[in-house]
Design a protein around this motif. Structure first.
Motif, PDB file in Angstrom:
ATOM      1  N   ASP A  17       0.828  -1.205   0.000  1.00  0.00           N
ATOM      2  CA  ASP A  17       0.000   0.000   0.000  1.00  0.00           C
ATOM      3  C   ASP A  17       0.863   1.256   0.000  1.00  0.00           C
ATOM      4  O   ASP A  17       0.559   2.238  -0.693  1.00  0.00           O
ATOM      5  CB  ASP A  17      -0.919   0.007   1.225  1.00  0.00           C
ATOM      6  N   GLU A  18       1.943   1.215   0.783  1.00  0.00           N
ATOM      7  CA  GLU A  18       2.851   2.368   0.836  1.00  0.00           C
ATOM      8  C   GLU A  18       3.531   2.579  -0.518  1.00  0.00           C
ATOM      9  O   GLU A  18       3.687   3.726  -0.970  1.00  0.00           O
ATOM     10  CB  GLU A  18       3.899   2.165   1.928  1.00  0.00           C
ATOM     11  N   LEU A  19       3.921   1.500  -1.161  1.00  0.00           N
ATOM     12  CA  LEU A  19       4.545   1.598  -2.481  1.00  0.00           C
ATOM     13  C   LEU A  19       3.593   2.259  -3.469  1.00  0.00           C
ATOM     14  O   LEU A  19       3.985   3.168  -4.216  1.00  0.00           O
ATOM     15  CB  LEU A  19       4.943   0.204  -2.965  1.00  0.00           C
ATOM     16  N   ARG A  20       2.339   1.813  -3.475  1.00  0.00           N
ATOM     17  CA  ARG A  20       1.362   2.391  -4.394  1.00  0.00           C
ATOM     18  C   ARG A  20       1.133   3.873  -4.093  1.00  0.00           C
ATOM     19  O   ARG A  20       1.072   4.707  -5.005  1.00  0.00           O
ATOM     20  CB  ARG A  20       0.048   1.615  -4.316  1.00  0.00           C
ATOM     21  N   ALA A  21       0.986   4.195  -2.800  1.00  0.00           N
ATOM     22  CA  ALA A  21       0.728   5.591  -2.421  1.00  0.00           C
ATOM     23  C   ALA A  21       1.908   6.494  -2.773  1.00  0.00           C
ATOM     24  O   ALA A  21       1.721   7.622  -3.254  1.00  0.00           O
ATOM     25  CB  ALA A  21       0.427   5.675  -0.923  1.00  0.00           C
ATOM     26  N   THR A  22       3.129   6.011  -2.532  1.00  0.00           N
ATOM     27  CA  THR A  22       4.316   6.806  -2.839  1.00  0.00           C
ATOM     28  C   THR A  22       4.439   7.061  -4.332  1.00  0.00           C
ATOM     29  O   THR A  22       4.701   8.195  -4.766  1.00  0.00           O
ATOM     30  CB  THR A  22       5.583   6.105  -2.317  1.00  0.00           C
ATOM     31  N   LEU A  23       4.259   6.012  -5.138  1.00  0.00           N
ATOM     32  CA  LEU A  23       4.357   6.176  -6.596  1.00  0.00           C
ATOM     33  C   LEU A  23       3.255   7.094  -7.125  1.00  0.00           C
ATOM     34  O   LEU A  23       3.501   7.933  -8.006  1.00  0.00           O
ATOM     35  CB  LEU A  23       4.294   4.813  -7.284  1.00  0.00           C
ATOM     36  N   ALA A  24       2.041   6.946  -6.597  1.00  0.00           N
ATOM     37  CA  ALA A  24       0.928   7.784  -7.051  1.00  0.00           C
ATOM     38  C   ALA A  24       1.186   9.254  -6.753  1.00  0.00           C
ATOM     39  O   ALA A  24       0.813  10.143  -7.533  1.00  0.00           O
ATOM     40  CB  ALA A  24      -0.373   7.335  -6.385  1.00  0.00           C
ATOM     41  N   LEU A  25       1.836   9.535  -5.626  1.00  0.00           N
ATOM     42  CA  LEU A  25       2.156  10.909  -5.257  1.00  0.00           C
ATOM     43  C   LEU A  25       3.383  11.421  -5.992  1.00  0.00           C
ATOM     44  O   LEU A  25       3.451  12.589  -6.394  1.00  0.00           O
ATOM     45  CB  LEU A  25       2.377  10.990  -3.746  1.00  0.00           C
ATOM     46  N   ALA A  26       4.368  10.534  -6.207  1.00  0.00           N
ATOM     47  CA  ALA A  26       5.664  10.978  -6.717  1.00  0.00           C
ATOM     48  C   ALA A  26       5.671  11.241  -8.218  1.00  0.00           C
ATOM     49  O   ALA A  26       6.299  12.208  -8.670  1.00  0.00           O
ATOM     50  CB  ALA A  26       6.746   9.949  -6.375  1.00  0.00           C
ATOM     51  N   TRP A  27       4.984  10.390  -9.013  1.00  0.00           N
ATOM     52  CA  TRP A  27       5.192  10.540 -10.455  1.00  0.00           C
ATOM     53  C   TRP A  27       4.688  11.866 -11.010  1.00  0.00           C
ATOM     54  O   TRP A  27       5.361  12.474 -11.881  1.00  0.00           O
ATOM     55  CB  TRP A  27       4.628   9.339 -11.230  1.00  0.00           C
ATOM     56  N   PRO A  28       3.553  12.419 -10.537  1.00  0.00           N
ATOM     57  CA  PRO A  28       3.207  13.750 -11.041  1.00  0.00           C
ATOM     58  C   PRO A  28       4.194  14.830 -10.596  1.00  0.00           C
ATOM     59  O   PRO A  28       4.461  15.782 -11.334  1.00  0.00           O
ATOM     60  CB  PRO A  28       1.807  14.001 -10.439  1.00  0.00           C
ATOM     61  N   LEU A  29       4.752  14.690  -9.376  1.00  0.00           N
ATOM     62  CA  LEU A  29       5.744  15.657  -8.900  1.00  0.00           C
ATOM     63  C   LEU A  29       7.018  15.583  -9.731  1.00  0.00           C
ATOM     64  O   LEU A  29       7.617  16.615 -10.072  1.00  0.00           O
ATOM     65  CB  LEU A  29       6.064  15.392  -7.426  1.00  0.00           C
ATOM     66  N   ILE A  30       7.434  14.364 -10.077  1.00  0.00           N
ATOM     67  CA  ILE A  30       8.633  14.183 -10.901  1.00  0.00           C
ATOM     68  C   ILE A  30       8.445  14.840 -12.261  1.00  0.00           C
ATOM     69  O   ILE A  30       9.299  15.614 -12.733  1.00  0.00           O
ATOM     70  CB  ILE A  30       8.948  12.685 -11.071  1.00  0.00           C
ATOM     71  N   LEU A  31       7.325  14.553 -12.914  1.00  0.00           N
ATOM     72  CA  LEU A  31       7.072  15.118 -14.244  1.00  0.00           C
ATOM     73  C   LEU A  31       6.882  16.628 -14.180  1.00  0.00           C
ATOM     74  O   LEU A  31       7.302  17.351 -15.097  1.00  0.00           O
ATOM     75  CB  LEU A  31       5.860  14.442 -14.878  1.00  0.00           C
ATOM     76  N   ALA A  32       6.259  17.124 -13.110  1.00  0.00           N
ATOM     77  CA  ALA A  32       6.105  18.572 -12.954  1.00  0.00           C
ATOM     78  C   ALA A  32       7.467  19.242 -12.812  1.00  0.00           C
ATOM     79  O   ALA A  32       7.710  20.321 -13.374  1.00  0.00           O
ATOM     80  CB  ALA A  32       5.225  18.890 -11.748  1.00  0.00           C
ATOM     81  N   ASN A  33       8.392  18.623 -12.051  1.00  0.00           N
ATOM     82  CA  ASN A  33       9.750  19.161 -11.935  1.00  0.00           C
ATOM     83  C   ASN A  33      10.429  19.236 -13.293  1.00  0.00           C
ATOM     84  O   ASN A  33      11.080  20.226 -13.642  1.00  0.00           O
ATOM     85  CB  ASN A  33      10.586  18.289 -10.994  1.00  0.00           C
ATOM     86  N   LEU A  34      10.267  18.172 -14.084  1.00  0.00           N
ATOM     87  CA  LEU A  34      10.874  18.141 -15.415  1.00  0.00           C
ATOM     88  C   LEU A  34      10.283  19.208 -16.317  1.00  0.00           C
ATOM     89  O   LEU A  34      11.008  19.906 -17.041  1.00  0.00           O
ATOM     90  CB  LEU A  34      10.683  16.756 -16.038  1.00  0.00           C
ATOM     91  N   THR A  35       8.962  19.344 -16.296  1.00  0.00           N
ATOM     92  CA  THR A  35       8.329  20.322 -17.188  1.00  0.00           C
ATOM     93  C   THR A  35       8.706  21.746 -16.801  1.00  0.00           C
ATOM     94  O   THR A  35       8.885  22.599 -17.680  1.00  0.00           O
ATOM     95  CB  THR A  35       6.801  20.165 -17.169  1.00  0.00           C
ATOM     96  N   GLN A  36       8.852  22.023 -15.494  1.00  0.00           N
ATOM     97  CA  GLN A  36       9.243  23.371 -15.092  1.00  0.00           C
ATOM     98  C   GLN A  36      10.681  23.672 -15.513  1.00  0.00           C
ATOM     99  O   GLN A  36      11.023  24.818 -15.823  1.00  0.00           O
ATOM    100  CB  GLN A  36       9.042  23.540 -13.588  1.00  0.00           C
ATOM    101  N   GLN A  37      11.534  22.658 -15.576  1.00  0.00           N
ATOM    102  CA  GLN A  37      12.877  22.865 -16.114  1.00  0.00           C
ATOM    103  C   GLN A  37      12.826  23.159 -17.608  1.00  0.00           C
ATOM    104  O   GLN A  37      13.601  23.964 -18.119  1.00  0.00           O
ATOM    105  CB  GLN A  37      13.737  21.620 -15.870  1.00  0.00           C
ATOM    106  N   VAL A  38      11.897  22.503 -18.300  1.00  0.00           N
ATOM    107  CA  VAL A  38      11.757  22.726 -19.741  1.00  0.00           C
ATOM    108  C   VAL A  38      11.327  24.158 -20.015  1.00  0.00           C
ATOM    109  O   VAL A  38      11.763  24.769 -21.005  1.00  0.00           O
ATOM    110  CB  VAL A  38      10.761  21.717 -20.351  1.00  0.00           C
ATOM    111  N   ILE A  39      10.488  24.742 -19.159  1.00  0.00           N
ATOM    112  CA  ILE A  39      10.063  26.137 -19.338  1.00  0.00           C
ATOM    113  C   ILE A  39      11.280  27.056 -19.349  1.00  0.00           C
ATOM    114  O   ILE A  39      11.423  27.929 -20.213  1.00  0.00           O
ATOM    115  CB  ILE A  39       9.073  26.547 -18.229  1.00  0.00           C
ATOM    116  N   GLN A  40      12.190  26.846 -18.394  1.00  0.00           N
ATOM    117  CA  GLN A  40      13.395  27.677 -18.349  1.00  0.00           C
ATOM    118  C   GLN A  40      14.299  27.403 -19.534  1.00  0.00           C
ATOM    119  O   GLN A  40      14.879  28.323 -20.114  1.00  0.00           O
ATOM    120  CB  GLN A  40      14.141  27.429 -17.037  1.00  0.00           C
ATOM    121  N   ALA A  41      14.414  26.122 -19.926  1.00  0.00           N
ATOM    122  CA  ALA A  41      15.259  25.782 -21.069  1.00  0.00           C
ATOM    123  C   ALA A  41      14.734  26.423 -22.350  1.00  0.00           C
ATOM    124  O   ALA A  41      15.515  26.823 -23.229  1.00  0.00           O
ATOM    125  CB  ALA A  41      15.322  24.264 -21.232  1.00  0.00           C
ATOM    126  N   THR A  42      13.413  26.554 -22.468  1.00  0.00           N
ATOM    127  CA  THR A  42      12.815  27.195 -23.634  1.00  0.00           C
ATOM    128  C   THR A  42      13.253  28.650 -23.733  1.00  0.00           C
ATOM    129  O   THR A  42      13.598  29.145 -24.814  1.00  0.00           O
ATOM    130  CB  THR A  42      11.275  27.112 -23.564  1.00  0.00           C
TER     131      THR A  42
END
Length: 466
Positions: A17-42
């Protein structure tokens, strides 16, 4: 025997259950971090088309702001464990969460005016640091348009912490993805005069970023005001009322977070300066290797943010077993991922470097140096992931001052000391600097992990501590 078997099955279920909850919370945060870096790179990509001097001026001006941005961001990040701990024992801790959010608003309002005053005169600061009048003038022109984005950017981070504490971070991901397109269109139009807009050059680049963050922040404000699960908190209710006690609590928790982040960024900035002493090819190779490492770093960074929330929720429930599961789950996933990336960097360094540099004779020296740096970065990956997730785990326990001390010793004493000695006294040059960085990160990771392991003995798992 049967009772033991049932207990073991229940324990395995709790970890799943903890694994599922952590992944569900983490993957949008990971992708959001990446996309915000792309904004600056643009922005960097578009301003590069104006010319080398304009890009250099804007980059130098931005580099001067990063440390201050991180210090302010650290104070705002403190809202994440505070909200999570309040929500842990009861999901309807409306007043407590609103008090923390309001304290964050007041901190942003207090920090920005003096910061903007400094940024308005950044040209004078650039001249004092030895830059030419032309670069200082262009840097100031850009920053006087860009500086206003710090207000919506900080408010966006505060709102992001709120939705993450409620374990609903996907909205941040969708807004960040939309922000890439909005920023590219606005900056392109305002820099070069497209779609009927005036060609503003560097001013257009700064204005495009400001308008993008205003749009993203405004959209997130609308979401928290109308979404059923968010609006019950009435986040902006009586926002003008100061809350000295909660604001001071956020400062006490947050300033070490900002200091830790600033110390880490500072050591990498100084490492680039050391590379400049070695030569221009070393600087270019360092930039390429660091860019590759920065991309993989977004995964453990997001996992560390998720760990802060999950550990904080368990702390609020006084659930020591839950604290253990939340921390170790994020740590194992992150270090496992970085181990895989390390293998890839060790096995295919040239292929990765030539994604950023054309494989032509003119780039041979830079490519060779970048390959040598990337082999060191393979070991660097493991400890970099371990330290950032370790910091997130401890942050969830409201433990931020010792990690600040760890960063000071690890990065500035161990990392810089070993790096400078190997690079210049032992003539390892750029590789020596990278070995030093890896050693510093390893020291910080070991100290973070040791403190996490001792968390019960030193009282970090008691709610009274938080």
């Amino acid at each position: 025997m049967e009772a033991a078997r049932i207990s073991a099955v229940g324990t395995r279920g709790a970890w799943r259950d903890e694994l599922r909850a952590t992944l569900a919370l983490a993957w949008p945060l990971i992708l959001a971090n990446l996309t915000q870096q792309v904004i600056q790179a643009t922005d960097v990509l578009l301003m590069g088309r104006l010319g080398a001097s304009q890009l250099a001026a804007a980059t130098l001006a931005l580099n001067l702001t990063f440390t201050f941005n991180l210090l302010m961001l650290g104070l705002v990040i403190a809202s994440s464990p505070m909200m999570a701990t309040a929500l842990g024992p009861r999901f309807n801790a409306v007043r407590d969460v609103r008090r923390t959010f309001r304290a964050g608003l007041w901190l942003i309002a207090l920090m920005l005016p003096p910061y903007w005053l400094v940024l308005w005169h950044v040209g004078d600061l650039m001249r004092a640091l030895g830059q030419s009048d032309e670069l200082a003038r262009q840097g100031q022109t850009f920053l006087r348009a860009y500086m206003w984005c710090t207000a919506p950017w900080l408010l966006f981070q505060l709102l992001r912490n709120f939705v993450a504490a409620l374990e609903r971070p996907r909205i941040v991901l969708w807004l960040s993805l939309a922000g890439i397109g909005v920023n590219a269109l606005l900056s392109w139009s305002l820099i070069f005069g497209r779609l009927g807009l005036p060609a503003l050059g560097l001013v257009g680049g700064g204005l495009g970023s400001t308008l993008t963050w205003l749009a993203m922040c405004g959209a997130l404000v609308v979401v928290v005001l109308i979404d059923r699960r968010f609006r019950r908190f009435h986040l902006f209710g009586h926002w003008w009322r100061s809350d000295r006690q909660r604001t001071l609590a956020m400062v006490r928790l947050g300033w070490p977070i900002g200091g830790t982040m600033a110390l880490e960024m500072g050591v990498f900035a100084l490492a680039a300066y050391f590379m400049g002493w070695i030569g221009a090819p070393a600087v270019a190779a360092h930039a390429v290797a660091l860019q590759i490492a920065a991309l993989t770093f977004m995964v453990p960074l997001g996992l560390g943010q998720a760990a802060t929330v999950r550990v904080g929720l368990a702390l609020g429930r006084r659930d020591e077993a839950g604290i253990t599961r939340a921390g170790w789950t994020a740590w194992v996933i992150g270090v496992g991922f970085m181990g895989t990336m390390a293998l890839g960097m060790w096995a295919f360094p040239r292929e990765l470097v030539t994604l950023f540099l054309n494989d032509v004779p003119a780039n041979a020296v830079v490519i060779a140096l970048a390959v040598s740096f990337l082999r060191v970065a393979a070991a660097f990956q493991l400890v970099d992931g371990a330290q950032v997730i370790g910091a997130g785990m401890l942050r969830g326990l409201h433990d931020t001052r010792w990690p600040l001390l760890f960063a000071l010793v690890g990065y500035w004493v161990v990392g810089l000391g070993i790096g400078a000695w190997l690079a210049f006294a032992r003539d390892w040059k750029g590789v020596g600097i990278w070995v030093g960085l890896a050693a510093g990160l390893a020291a910080v990771a070991a100290l973070m992990l040791a403190r996490w392991i001792m968390r019960g003995r030193i009282g970090l798992t008691r709610l009274e501590h938080a």
